[in-house]
Design a protein around this motif. Structure first.
Motif, PDB file in Angstrom:
ATOM      1  N   ASP A 272       0.814  -1.214   0.000  1.00 15.85           N
ATOM      2  CA  ASP A 272       0.000   0.000   0.000  1.00 15.85           C
ATOM      3  C   ASP A 272       0.849   1.267   0.000  1.00 15.85           C
ATOM      4  O   ASP A 272       0.513   2.249  -0.657  1.00 15.85           O
ATOM      5  N   HIS A 273       1.954   1.228   0.774  1.00 15.47           N
ATOM      6  CA  HIS A 273       2.760   2.450   0.910  1.00 15.47           C
ATOM      7  C   HIS A 273       4.118   2.080   1.495  1.00 15.47           C
ATOM      8  O   HIS A 273       4.247   1.105   2.236  1.00 15.47           O
ATOM      9  N   ILE A 274       5.132   2.884   1.148  1.00 13.59           N
ATOM     10  CA  ILE A 274       6.486   2.638   1.656  1.00 13.59           C
ATOM     11  C   ILE A 274       7.091   3.937   2.188  1.00 13.59           C
ATOM     12  O   ILE A 274       7.002   4.978   1.523  1.00 13.59           O
ATOM     13  N   ASP A 275       7.691   3.861   3.361  1.00 13.42           N
ATOM     14  CA  ASP A 275       8.517   4.944   3.885  1.00 13.42           C
ATOM     15  C   ASP A 275       9.970   4.582   3.615  1.00 13.42           C
ATOM     16  O   ASP A 275      10.432   3.507   4.037  1.00 13.42           O
ATOM     17  N   LEU A 276      10.694   5.454   2.929  1.00 15.50           N
ATOM     18  CA  LEU A 276      12.109   5.233   2.623  1.00 15.50           C
ATOM     19  C   LEU A 276      12.951   6.236   3.396  1.00 15.50           C
ATOM     20  O   LEU A 276      12.608   7.422   3.485  1.00 15.50           O
ATOM     21  N   VAL A 277      14.056   5.751   3.963  1.00 14.85           N
ATOM     22  CA  VAL A 277      14.971   6.639   4.669  1.00 14.85           C
ATOM     23  C   VAL A 277      16.255   6.764   3.857  1.00 14.85           C
ATOM     24  O   VAL A 277      16.823   5.774   3.398  1.00 14.85           O
ATOM     25  N   VAL A 278      16.690   8.007   3.670  1.00 17.18           N
ATOM     26  CA  VAL A 278      17.885   8.293   2.882  1.00 17.18           C
ATOM     27  C   VAL A 278      19.125   7.831   3.643  1.00 17.18           C
ATOM     28  O   VAL A 278      19.256   8.073   4.853  1.00 17.18           O
ATOM     29  N   VAL A 279      20.040   7.156   2.961  1.00 20.65           N
ATOM     30  CA  VAL A 279      21.322   6.752   3.567  1.00 20.65           C
ATOM     31  C   VAL A 279      22.445   7.167   2.619  1.00 20.65           C
ATOM     32  O   VAL A 279      22.218   7.457   1.441  1.00 20.65           O
ATOM     33  N   ARG A 280      23.660   7.168   3.157  1.00 14.39           N
ATOM     34  CA  ARG A 280      24.824   7.546   2.367  1.00 14.39           C
ATOM     35  C   ARG A 280      25.904   6.485   2.494  1.00 14.39           C
ATOM     36  O   ARG A 280      25.989   5.783   3.505  1.00 14.39           O
ATOM     37  N   ARG A 281      26.713   6.374   1.467  1.00 15.07           N
ATOM     38  CA  ARG A 281      27.822   5.425   1.490  1.00 15.07           C
ATOM     39  C   ARG A 281      28.767   5.773   2.637  1.00 15.07           C
ATOM     40  O   ARG A 281      29.064   6.943   2.867  1.00 15.07           O
ATOM     41  N   GLY A 282      29.228   4.736   3.346  1.00 13.78           N
ATOM     42  CA  GLY A 282      30.106   4.956   4.485  1.00 13.78           C
ATOM     43  C   GLY A 282      29.359   5.189   5.781  1.00 13.78           C
ATOM     44  O   GLY A 282      29.963   5.200   6.861  1.00 13.78           O
ATOM     45  N   GLU A 283      28.050   5.351   5.694  1.00 14.62           N
ATOM     46  CA  GLU A 283      27.225   5.584   6.882  1.00 14.62           C
ATOM     47  C   GLU A 283      26.819   4.263   7.514  1.00 14.62           C
ATOM     48  O   GLU A 283      26.526   3.292   6.827  1.00 14.62           O
ATOM     49  N   LYS A 284      26.779   4.228   8.845  1.00 15.06           N
ATOM     50  CA  LYS A 284      26.308   3.046   9.556  1.00 15.06           C
ATOM     51  C   LYS A 284      24.841   3.221   9.920  1.00 15.06           C
ATOM     52  O   LYS A 284      24.395   4.303  10.292  1.00 15.06           O
ATOM     53  N   VAL A 285      24.102   2.123   9.807  1.00 15.14           N
ATOM     54  CA  VAL A 285      22.672   2.141  10.117  1.00 15.14           C
ATOM     55  C   VAL A 285      22.367   1.002  11.087  1.00 15.14           C
ATOM     56  O   VAL A 285      23.105   0.019  11.171  1.00 15.14           O
ATOM     57  N   THR A 286      21.282   1.142  11.817  1.00 12.60           N
ATOM     58  CA  THR A 286      20.833   0.095  12.738  1.00 12.60           C
ATOM     59  C   THR A 286      19.649  -0.619  12.114  1.00 12.60           C
ATOM     60  O   THR A 286      18.644   0.016  11.751  1.00 12.60           O
ATOM     61  N   VAL A 287      19.760  -1.936  11.976  1.00 15.34           N
ATOM     62  CA  VAL A 287      18.719  -2.725  11.310  1.00 15.34           C
ATOM     63  C   VAL A 287      18.451  -4.011  12.093  1.00 15.34           C
ATOM     64  O   VAL A 287      19.286  -4.460  12.882  1.00 15.34           O
ATOM     65  N   ASP A 288      17.280  -4.579  11.868  1.00 16.73           N
ATOM     66  CA  ASP A 288      16.937  -5.889  12.423  1.00 16.73           C
ATOM     67  C   ASP A 288      17.286  -6.954  11.390  1.00 16.73           C
ATOM     68  O   ASP A 288      16.797  -6.909  10.252  1.00 16.73           O
ATOM     69  N   VAL A 289      18.116  -7.912  11.792  1.00 17.14           N
ATOM     70  CA  VAL A 289      18.580  -8.961  10.882  1.00 17.14           C
ATOM     71  C   VAL A 289      18.070 -10.309  11.391  1.00 17.14           C
ATOM     72  O   VAL A 289      18.175 -10.611  12.585  1.00 17.14           O
ATOM     73  N   SER A 290      17.512 -11.114  10.501  1.00 20.29           N
ATOM     74  CA  SER A 290      16.920 -12.392  10.901  1.00 20.29           C
ATOM     75  C   SER A 290      17.988 -13.397  11.328  1.00 20.29           C
ATOM     76  O   SER A 290      19.109 -13.384  10.827  1.00 20.29           O
ATOM     77  N   VAL A 291      17.604 -14.274  12.278  1.00 22.08           N
ATOM     78  CA  VAL A 291      18.473 -15.344  12.768  1.00 22.08           C
ATOM     79  C   VAL A 291      18.046 -16.649  12.108  1.00 22.08           C
ATOM     80  O   VAL A 291      16.870 -17.012  12.151  1.00 22.08           O
ATOM     81  N   HIS A 292      18.997 -17.345  11.501  1.00 21.93           N
ATOM     82  CA  HIS A 292      18.717 -18.638  10.873  1.00 21.93           C
ATOM     83  C   HIS A 292      19.485 -19.729  11.611  1.00 21.93           C
ATOM     84  O   HIS A 292      20.681 -19.573  11.883  1.00 21.93           O
ATOM     85  N   LEU A 293      18.807 -20.822  11.934  1.00 29.14           N
ATOM     86  CA  LEU A 293      19.441 -21.946  12.616  1.00 29.14           C
ATOM     87  C   LEU A 293      19.879 -22.989  11.594  1.00 29.14           C
ATOM     88  O   LEU A 293      19.199 -23.225  10.594  1.00 29.14           O
ATOM     89  N   GLU A 294      21.014 -23.618  11.859  1.00 29.81           N
ATOM     90  CA  GLU A 294      21.465 -24.710  11.002  1.00 29.81           C
ATOM     91  C   GLU A 294      21.960 -25.862  11.867  1.00 29.81           C
ATOM     92  O   GLU A 294      22.421 -25.665  12.994  1.00 29.81           O
ATOM     93  N   GLY A 295      21.877 -27.079  11.336  1.00 30.05           N
ATOM     94  CA  GLY A 295      22.325 -28.251  12.070  1.00 30.05           C
ATOM     95  C   GLY A 295      21.204 -28.903  12.860  1.00 30.05           C
ATOM     96  O   GLY A 295      20.077 -28.404  12.926  1.00 30.05           O
ATOM     97  N   GLU A 296      21.529 -30.037  13.483  1.00 29.35           N
ATOM     98  CA  GLU A 296      20.576 -30.807  14.288  1.00 29.35           C
ATOM     99  C   GLU A 296      21.094 -30.920  15.712  1.00 29.35           C
ATOM    100  O   GLU A 296      22.237 -31.304  15.931  1.00 29.35           O
ATOM    101  N   ALA A 297      20.237 -30.565  16.670  1.00 30.41           N
ATOM    102  CA  ALA A 297      20.608 -30.713  18.072  1.00 30.41           C
ATOM    103  C   ALA A 297      20.596 -32.190  18.450  1.00 30.41           C
ATOM    104  O   ALA A 297      20.214 -33.053  17.661  1.00 30.41           O
ATOM    105  N   ALA A 298      21.026 -32.494  19.669  1.00 37.38           N
ATOM    106  CA  ALA A 298      21.079 -33.879  20.140  1.00 37.38           C
ATOM    107  C   ALA A 298      19.690 -34.509  20.096  1.00 37.38           C
ATOM    108  O   ALA A 298      18.671 -33.810  20.152  1.00 37.38           O
ATOM    109  N   PRO A 299      19.638 -35.846  20.001  1.00 40.24           N
ATOM    110  CA  PRO A 299      18.337 -36.529  19.964  1.00 40.24           C
ATOM    111  C   PRO A 299      17.500 -36.211  21.201  1.00 40.24           C
ATOM    112  O   PRO A 299      18.036 -35.947  22.279  1.00 40.24           O
ATOM    113  N   GLU A 300      16.173 -36.254  21.019  1.00 39.26           N
ATOM    114  CA  GLU A 300      15.197 -36.042  22.093  1.00 39.26           C
ATOM    115  C   GLU A 300      15.355 -34.667  22.743  1.00 39.26           C
ATOM    116  O   GLU A 300      15.248 -34.509  23.957  1.00 39.26           O
ATOM    117  N   THR A 301      15.637 -33.675  21.916  1.00 37.01           N
ATOM    118  CA  THR A 301      15.678 -32.293  22.393  1.00 37.01           C
ATOM    119  C   THR A 301      14.751 -31.445  21.534  1.00 37.01           C
ATOM    120  O   THR A 301      14.375 -31.814  20.433  1.00 37.01           O
TER     121      THR A 301
END
Length: 228
Positions: free
Chosen positions: A87-116
Motif C-alpha cells: 500500500d505504501h512505503i517509507d524510505l529513509v535516505v542513507v549515504r555510502r560509508g554511513e552506519k545504520v541500525t537494522v533488524d537482521v533475521s536469525v537462521h538456525l542450522e544443524g541438528e541438536a542432540a536426539p530427544e531435544t
C-alpha cells in the motif's frame, strides 16, 4: 550485501486515499523518502520491481528521480491485509560509508542432540552495519547441542563489519529436553482437571474399561457354576 536495486521513481503531486488507489491501479506504489535533514519527497515506485526488491530484508535501493540517484532503505512497508500488494512505503535516505541500525533475521542450522527441542526465542538481532554492507542474516549452529544449552546474543558470531545492538544477555536459542507422549498426556490431564474440564472417554479407554469389568465379573463367579 553491497549490491543495490535500481528503481526509477516519479515525483507525486496528488495525495489522499483516492490518489493512492489510482496509483495502485496503475501497478505503482506510493512512497515518501526522507532523512539527513532533507524535505520529504513524495514519489511513486514501479510495483512489480519494488515488490521483488523488498523480498530481501533490508534491501539497499538506488532511487532515481529526475536522473539523480539516492541510496535509501525501506523503513516501513505497509502491506494490504488480504491482497499480495504493498500500500505504501517509507524510505529513509542513507549515504555510502554511513552506519545504520537494522533488524537482521536469525537462521538456525544443524541438528541438536536426539530427544531435544530447539526454541528460537529471538528470531532477529538488532545490528549496526554499513548501509552498503548489511548482512542478510545471522547463522547460528545448533549441531549436537544438548538439552540445557542456551545461546545468548553476545555469544553469537556476527558477520564481518557488524556490531551487536541487542542486549548481550538476550536469550536467542534455548535447547530443552523433549517431553514424552505419556508426560504430555499427564500434563494435559492435570491442566484440564485444574480448569474443571471433564474429558470425554475415548473409544480405546471405553474398550479397556469394558474388558476390565468383564474380567472382574468372571472372577466373581462361584466355582463350578454352569452358564448353560
Amino acid at each position: 550485501m553491497s549490491d543495490t536495486t535500481r528503481l526509477t521513481a516519479e515525483k507525486r503531486t496528488s495525495f489522499g486515499k483516492g490518489a493512492a488507489r489510482q496509483i495502485r491501479r496503475e501497478n505503482k506504489i506510493p512512497a515518501v523518502m526522507y532523512g539527513h535533514g532533507t524535505e520529504p519527497v513524495h514519489i511513486t515506485l514501479p510495483g512489480h520491481d519494488t515488490m521483488m526488491a523488498l523480498k530481501q530484508a533490508n534491501a539497499l535501493l538506488t532511487i532515481v528521480i529526475d536522473g539523480k540517484e539516492q541510496l535509501a532503505l525501506a523503513k516501513d512497508v505497509q502491506r494490504d491485509a488480504i491482497k499480495p500488494v504493498i500500500d505504501h512505503i517509507d524510505l529513509v535516505v542513507v549515504r555510502r560509508g554511513e552506519k545504520v541500525t537494522v533488524d537482521v533475521s536469525v537462521h538456525l542450522e544443524g541438528e541438536a542432540a536426539p530427544e531435544t527441542v530447539v526454541t528460537l526465542d529471538n528470531n532477529t538481532l538488532q545490528l549496526e552495519a554499513l548501509a552498503t554492507n548489511i548482512p542478510e542474516s545471522v547463522v547460528v549452529s545448533v549441531e549436537g547441542l544438548e538439552a540445557g544449552t542456551q545461546i545468548l546474543a553476545g555469544a553469537i558470531e556476527l558477520p564481518e563489519g557488524a556490531t551487536l545492538v541487542t542486549d548481550e544477555e538476550a536469550l536467542v536459542v534455548n535447547v530443552t529436553q523433549a517431553i514424552s507422549a505419556e508426560e504430555l498426556e499427564a500434563e494435559l490431564a492435570e491442566a484440564e482437571a485444574e480448569a474443571g474440564i471433564e474429558r470425554d472417554e475415548s473409544d480405546e479407554e471405553a474398550a479397556e474399561g469394558e474388558s476390565t469389568e468383564s474380567a472382574e465379573g468372571e472372577g466373581d463367579k462361584p466355582e463350578g457354576s454352569d452358564e448353560s
